[in-house]
Design an enzyme around this catalytic site. Structure first.
Site, PDB file in Angstrom:
ATOM      1  N   VAL A 124       4.293   0.815   2.054  1.00  6.04           N
ATOM      2  CA  VAL A 124       4.432  -0.381   2.871  1.00  6.04           C
ATOM      3  C   VAL A 124       4.668  -1.576   1.949  1.00  6.04           C
ATOM      4  CG1 VAL A 124       3.363  -1.862   4.604  1.00  6.04           C
ATOM      5  CG2 VAL A 124       2.931   0.607   4.640  1.00  6.04           C
TER       6      VAL A 124
ATOM      7  N   GLY B 255       0.820  -1.202   0.000  1.00  7.46           N
ATOM      8  CA  GLY B 255       0.000   0.000   0.000  1.00  7.46           C
ATOM      9  C   GLY B 255       0.853   1.250   0.000  1.00  7.46           C
TER      10      GLY B 255
ATOM     11  N   LYS C 211       7.601  -0.160   6.334  1.00 11.58           N
ATOM     12  CA  LYS C 211       7.104   1.138   5.894  1.00 11.58           C
ATOM     13  C   LYS C 211       8.297   2.020   5.568  1.00 11.58           C
ATOM     14  CE  LYS C 211       4.111   4.992   7.237  1.00 11.58           C
ATOM     15  NZ  LYS C 211       3.166   5.514   8.276  1.00 11.58           N
TER      16      LYS C 211
ATOM     17  N   GLY D 212       0.220   8.741   2.570  1.00 13.39           N
ATOM     18  CA  GLY D 212       0.642  10.111   2.303  1.00 13.39           C
ATOM     19  C   GLY D 212       2.138  10.305   2.436  1.00 13.39           C
ATOM     20  N   MET D 213       2.758   9.602   3.379  1.00 11.58           N
ATOM     21  CA  MET D 213       4.183   9.788   3.629  1.00 11.58           C
ATOM     22  C   MET D 213       5.029   8.556   3.351  1.00 11.58           C
ATOM     23  SD  MET D 213       4.319  12.175   7.047  1.00 11.58           S
ATOM     24  CE  MET D 213       3.318  11.048   8.017  1.00 11.58           C
TER      25      MET D 213
ATOM     26  N   ASP E 111      -5.861   9.850  12.672  1.00 11.54           N
ATOM     27  CA  ASP E 111      -6.163   9.466  11.292  1.00 11.54           C
ATOM     28  C   ASP E 111      -6.840   8.097  11.253  1.00 11.54           C
ATOM     29  OD1 ASP E 111      -6.290   9.989   8.584  1.00 11.54           O
ATOM     30  OD2 ASP E 111      -4.314   9.125   8.149  1.00 11.54           O
TER      31      ASP E 111
END
Length: 333
Positions: free
Chosen positions: A29, A22, A44, A25-26, A138
């Site tokens: 993964v 996936g 990540k 935003g930053m 989030d």
């Protein structure tokens, strides 16, 4: 843009990146294979396009500390921070399951009886995060993984603490008036860059519940509470369920449930009320059908009449037979 896919390459000397799981935003993964230990992990890795004012390295380090401080079955486990060639990667357990968002979009809206256990797990994980003094900021369906259990149940696991921060705000990394998060799941106070506490995450959790019940995320005006009628199937929700959603969607945080666990308990109570109401509605129809059959007392009352007539008829036949036999004997003698 998803950017360059690093699948098939190495990260440092220990990990081989098998495939991309996936993109956020930053960070990206990846499913990674630890070649020395022979185990799989989720790595990540920071994206190269992240704006420096976001302070991505500091955020990744804080995400690692945040996850390390929480040990709960409904929160993903962090194993390490890996550094290679000037890059930093967060090493986490690999959860073999799809996100809640993917599950709902594939399966459709979920009935309240299915939502309840998922909400229990997410709420428990969220409360553990808050108990560690952390705000997630989030929480959304794409940040909840569903891990299959042995009994075929789905265990929700909260992930992605990229913009999480201490409730005390002592380590604020975001500049004032700079808002991070996902607008559709953001509380009014978070959208307005106001001070936050755990009830901002409770608002987001309520959005997740509504997503599970409806199968989609509505467009919510920034800084306001969602209108329940904007969700598909909202007209089919009971008043008990709607009252729970309204409680979690209160515009002012002091009017909301104080924790994820409290929201989950309110939802369970609403579900119990609905089940009891449904049971009462079914019972009268059953009793009406049963009245078609004669009461057992009436049947018993009728039985002596039939048995009495049969008994007297038998005596008459015996007596008549006796008279007839006597008459024959008198003729013979």
């Amino acid at each position: 843009s998803l950017g360059f896919d690093r699948s098939g390459t190495r990260f440092g000397e220990r990990y081989r990146l098998e495939r991309r799981l996936g993109v956020g935003g930053m960070g990206e993964v990846y499913l990674a294979h630890h070649e020395a230990l022979g185990v799989v992990r989720a790595l990540k890795v920071l994206r190269a396009t992240v704006a420096p004012e976001i302070r991505p390295l500091e955020r990744l380090r804080r995400e690692a500390r945040t996850l390390a401080a929480v040990n709960h079955p409904n929160v993903v486990t962090v194993h390490d921070l890996e550094s290679a060639n000037g890059e930093l990667a967060l090493v986490m357990e690999f959860v073999a399951g799809e996100t809640l968002q993917t599950h709902v979009l594939r399966s459709g809206s979920l009935p309240p009886s299915v939502v309840a256990p998922l909400l229990d797990g997410i709420a428990a994980g969220l409360d553990a995060i808050h108990a560690a003094g952390i705000l997630h900021r989030d929480l959304k369906p794409s940040n909840v993984l569903l891990a299959p259990a042995a009994n075929r149940e789905l265990i929700p696991r909260i992930v992605d603490f990229g913009i999480a921060r201490p409730i005390s705000d002592a380590e604020q990394l975001t500049a004032p008036q700079f808002v991070l998060g996902t607008p559709a799941y953001m509380s009014p106070e978070q959208a307005a860059a106001l001070p936050l506490d755990q009830r901002a995450d409770v608002f987001s959790l309520t959005c997740v519940v509504a997503f599970m019940l409806s199968g989609c995320t509505p467009s919510t005006p920034r800084g306001s509470s969602p209108d329940l009628s904007s969700w598909p199937y909202a007209s089919t929700w009971s008043e008990s369920i709607c009252s729970v959603l309204r409680a979690g969607f209160q515009r002012f945080h002091e009017d909301r449930p104080s924790s994820g666990g409290e929201l989950a308990r309110l939802f369970r109570d609403a579900l119990a009320v609905d089940e009891a109401t449904e049971s009462r509605e079914i019972s009268p129809r059953r009793s009406h059908r049963e009245q078609v059959v004669a009461p057992i007392t009436e049947v018993i009352a009728r039985e002596p009449q039939v048995q009495g007539w049969t008994r007297w008829a038998t005596w008459y036949l015996v007596a008549g037979a006796g008279v007839f036999v006597g008459f024959l004997l008198s003729l013979l003698y």
